[in-house]
Design a protein around this motif. Structure first.
Motif, PDB file in Angstrom:
ATOM      1  N   ALA A  92       0.845  -1.198   0.000  1.00  0.00           N
ATOM      2  CA  ALA A  92       0.000   0.000   0.000  1.00  0.00           C
ATOM      3  C   ALA A  92       0.878   1.244   0.000  1.00  0.00           C
ATOM      4  O   ALA A  92       2.008   1.231   0.496  1.00  0.00           O
ATOM      5  CB  ALA A  92      -0.904  -0.001   1.222  1.00  0.00           C
ATOM      6  N   SER A  93       0.339   2.326  -0.538  1.00  0.00           N
ATOM      7  CA  SER A  93       1.080   3.589  -0.564  1.00  0.00           C
ATOM      8  C   SER A  93       1.086   4.221   0.826  1.00  0.00           C
ATOM      9  O   SER A  93       0.257   3.885   1.692  1.00  0.00           O
ATOM     10  CB  SER A  93       0.429   4.559  -1.554  1.00  0.00           C
ATOM     11  OG  SER A  93      -0.839   4.979  -1.054  1.00  0.00           O
ATOM     12  N   ALA A  94       1.988   5.162   1.041  1.00  0.00           N
ATOM     13  CA  ALA A  94       2.068   5.879   2.316  1.00  0.00           C
ATOM     14  C   ALA A  94       0.754   6.604   2.600  1.00  0.00           C
ATOM     15  O   ALA A  94       0.296   6.646   3.751  1.00  0.00           O
ATOM     16  CB  ALA A  94       3.231   6.863   2.289  1.00  0.00           C
ATOM     17  N   GLU A  95       0.120   7.138   1.569  1.00  0.00           N
ATOM     18  CA  GLU A  95      -1.142   7.870   1.746  1.00  0.00           C
ATOM     19  C   GLU A  95      -2.249   6.950   2.264  1.00  0.00           C
ATOM     20  O   GLU A  95      -3.016   7.324   3.152  1.00  0.00           O
ATOM     21  CB  GLU A  95      -1.580   8.528   0.427  1.00  0.00           C
ATOM     22  CG  GLU A  95      -0.654   9.621  -0.073  1.00  0.00           C
ATOM     23  CD  GLU A  95       0.626   9.105  -0.743  1.00  0.00           C
ATOM     24  OE1 GLU A  95       0.681   7.928  -1.176  1.00  0.00           O
ATOM     25  OE2 GLU A  95       1.584   9.888  -0.806  1.00  0.00           O
ATOM     26  N   ILE A  96      -2.332   5.754   1.701  1.00  0.00           N
ATOM     27  CA  ILE A  96      -3.362   4.801   2.139  1.00  0.00           C
ATOM     28  C   ILE A  96      -3.103   4.361   3.574  1.00  0.00           C
ATOM     29  O   ILE A  96      -4.027   4.287   4.394  1.00  0.00           O
ATOM     30  CB  ILE A  96      -3.431   3.595   1.182  1.00  0.00           C
ATOM     31  CG1 ILE A  96      -4.012   4.047  -0.163  1.00  0.00           C
ATOM     32  CG2 ILE A  96      -4.240   2.453   1.770  1.00  0.00           C
ATOM     33  CD1 ILE A  96      -3.958   3.008  -1.255  1.00  0.00           C
ATOM     34  N   LEU A  97      -1.846   4.078   3.895  1.00  0.00           N
ATOM     35  CA  LEU A  97      -1.509   3.682   5.268  1.00  0.00           C
ATOM     36  C   LEU A  97      -1.816   4.800   6.258  1.00  0.00           C
ATOM     37  O   LEU A  97      -2.374   4.555   7.335  1.00  0.00           O
ATOM     38  CB  LEU A  97      -0.038   3.278   5.359  1.00  0.00           C
ATOM     39  CG  LEU A  97       0.359   2.003   4.629  1.00  0.00           C
ATOM     40  CD1 LEU A  97       1.874   1.833   4.660  1.00  0.00           C
ATOM     41  CD2 LEU A  97      -0.321   0.794   5.232  1.00  0.00           C
ATOM     42  N   LEU A  98      -1.476   6.028   5.900  1.00  0.00           N
ATOM     43  CA  LEU A  98      -1.737   7.165   6.783  1.00  0.00           C
ATOM     44  C   LEU A  98      -3.239   7.337   7.015  1.00  0.00           C
ATOM     45  O   LEU A  98      -3.675   7.547   8.154  1.00  0.00           O
ATOM     46  CB  LEU A  98      -1.130   8.444   6.193  1.00  0.00           C
ATOM     47  CG  LEU A  98      -1.233   9.691   7.051  1.00  0.00           C
ATOM     48  CD1 LEU A  98      -0.569   9.485   8.412  1.00  0.00           C
ATOM     49  CD2 LEU A  98      -0.599  10.883   6.320  1.00  0.00           C
ATOM     50  N   ALA A  99      -4.031   7.209   5.954  1.00  0.00           N
ATOM     51  CA  ALA A  99      -5.491   7.317   6.094  1.00  0.00           C
ATOM     52  C   ALA A  99      -6.027   6.224   7.016  1.00  0.00           C
ATOM     53  O   ALA A  99      -6.914   6.481   7.851  1.00  0.00           O
ATOM     54  CB  ALA A  99      -6.153   7.237   4.715  1.00  0.00           C
ATOM     55  N   ILE A 154       5.209   4.652   9.309  1.00  0.00           N
ATOM     56  CA  ILE A 154       4.959   4.579   7.865  1.00  0.00           C
ATOM     57  C   ILE A 154       6.233   4.924   7.103  1.00  0.00           C
ATOM     58  O   ILE A 154       6.566   4.267   6.108  1.00  0.00           O
ATOM     59  CB  ILE A 154       3.790   5.507   7.457  1.00  0.00           C
ATOM     60  CG1 ILE A 154       2.480   4.945   8.003  1.00  0.00           C
ATOM     61  CG2 ILE A 154       3.721   5.676   5.937  1.00  0.00           C
ATOM     62  CD1 ILE A 154       1.305   5.899   7.910  1.00  0.00           C
ATOM     63  N   ASN A 155       6.961   5.924   7.567  1.00  0.00           N
ATOM     64  CA  ASN A 155       8.231   6.269   6.918  1.00  0.00           C
ATOM     65  C   ASN A 155       9.207   5.105   6.969  1.00  0.00           C
ATOM     66  O   ASN A 155       9.926   4.848   6.008  1.00  0.00           O
ATOM     67  CB  ASN A 155       8.852   7.514   7.548  1.00  0.00           C
ATOM     68  CG  ASN A 155       8.144   8.777   7.133  1.00  0.00           C
ATOM     69  OD1 ASN A 155       7.590   8.856   6.034  1.00  0.00           O
ATOM     70  ND2 ASN A 155       8.130   9.765   8.000  1.00  0.00           N
ATOM     71  N   GLN A 156       9.224   4.386   8.082  1.00  0.00           N
ATOM     72  CA  GLN A 156      10.077   3.197   8.203  1.00  0.00           C
ATOM     73  C   GLN A 156       9.655   2.135   7.187  1.00  0.00           C
ATOM     74  O   GLN A 156      10.494   1.505   6.558  1.00  0.00           O
ATOM     75  CB  GLN A 156      10.016   2.605   9.623  1.00  0.00           C
ATOM     76  CG  GLN A 156      10.530   3.512  10.690  1.00  0.00           C
ATOM     77  CD  GLN A 156      12.030   3.729  10.588  1.00  0.00           C
ATOM     78  OE1 GLN A 156      12.690   3.332   9.652  1.00  0.00           O
ATOM     79  NE2 GLN A 156      12.574   4.400  11.561  1.00  0.00           N
ATOM     80  N   LEU A 157       8.353   1.956   7.043  1.00  0.00           N
ATOM     81  CA  LEU A 157       7.846   0.963   6.081  1.00  0.00           C
ATOM     82  C   LEU A 157       8.188   1.348   4.647  1.00  0.00           C
ATOM     83  O   LEU A 157       8.497   0.493   3.821  1.00  0.00           O
ATOM     84  CB  LEU A 157       6.329   0.810   6.216  1.00  0.00           C
ATOM     85  CG  LEU A 157       5.815   0.194   7.506  1.00  0.00           C
ATOM     86  CD1 LEU A 157       4.296   0.215   7.521  1.00  0.00           C
ATOM     87  CD2 LEU A 157       6.334  -1.219   7.680  1.00  0.00           C
ATOM     88  N   MET A 158       8.113   2.642   4.341  1.00  0.00           N
ATOM     89  CA  MET A 158       8.358   3.093   2.973  1.00  0.00           C
ATOM     90  C   MET A 158       9.834   2.955   2.594  1.00  0.00           C
ATOM     91  O   MET A 158      10.162   2.879   1.421  1.00  0.00           O
ATOM     92  CB  MET A 158       7.910   4.545   2.779  1.00  0.00           C
ATOM     93  CG  MET A 158       6.404   4.727   2.880  1.00  0.00           C
ATOM     94  SD  MET A 158       5.479   3.801   1.630  1.00  0.00           S
ATOM     95  CE  MET A 158       4.752   2.493   2.558  1.00  0.00           C
TER      96      MET A 158
END
Length: 197
Positions: A92-99, A154-158
């Motif tokens: 998933a994208s960072a945007e989707i994870l953040l949402a 999320i930054n760690q995941l990306m």
């Protein structure tokens, strides 16, 4: 009579090399075979994010039909090359994870408690195993606050590599360019007509 040893599969491109390397980490016998229980871990090490159902789909498609319980590289490699080119199991994208994190952070604090995160991961949707959860917490949990600061997480995941998908895209583009540059095959009948004119 001893069974003849199969020749070692050699990669023909960078994508195959990356898949073989990930596979070989779990090939403890050195016979280009892994236990089916390792498939999920291999997929994740390649940057894939499959569901349990998708892992079972990969196992079903690649498992040795004569000796169930293991997956030979000769079955796994072509299947995974296709998966990577098709971008299946893409993270998933960072945007989707953040949402998603913000949805569960009703107070808008920017973090989830360890307890809330555990409930979500172990009880909701497709639950993680305790082992998977514990492994995830090593990266997710802030040891000072004992919370999951989700933007940092999320930054760690990306940072986790999508490199294999990029390699698949590059190899697919090279194939398209080679096909476009190759002379077009013509039917013998059209060649004869052209020669007669």
């Amino acid at each position: 009579m001893a069974r003849k040893e199969e020749p070692k599969i050699q990669p023909s491109n960078e994508l195959e090399k990356k898949i073989i390397e990930a596979f070989e980490v779990f090939d403890h016998s050195g016979k280009q075979v892994v236990d089916v229980r390792e498939i999920g871990t291999i997929l994740r090490s390649l940057g894939c994010c499959p569901t349990e159902a998708e892992i079972q789909e990969v196992i079903l498609a690649t498992e040795n039909k004569e000796a169930t319980g293991n997956v030979p590289l000769i079955n796994f490699l072509p299947y995974m090359c296709k998966v990577m080119v098709e971008h299946r199991f893409y993270p998933a994208s960072a945007e989707i994870l953040l949402a998603a994190f913000r949805y569960f952070d009703k107070e808008g604090r920017g973090y989830l408690t360890k307890e809330k995160f555990a409930q979500l991961m172990l009880e909701e949707g497709e639950p993680f195993t305790q082992e998977e959860f514990d492994e995830m917490m090593q990266t997710a949990l802030d040891p000072v606050t004992d919370t999951i600061t989700y933007e940092y997480y999320i930054n760690q995941l990306m940072v986790a590599s999508k490199e294999v998908y990029d390699t698949a895209d590059r190899i697919e583009e090279e194939k398209r360019m080679a096909a476009a540059a190759a002379p077009k095959k013509r039917r013998a009948s059209s060649l004869l007509r052209a020669a007669q004119n």
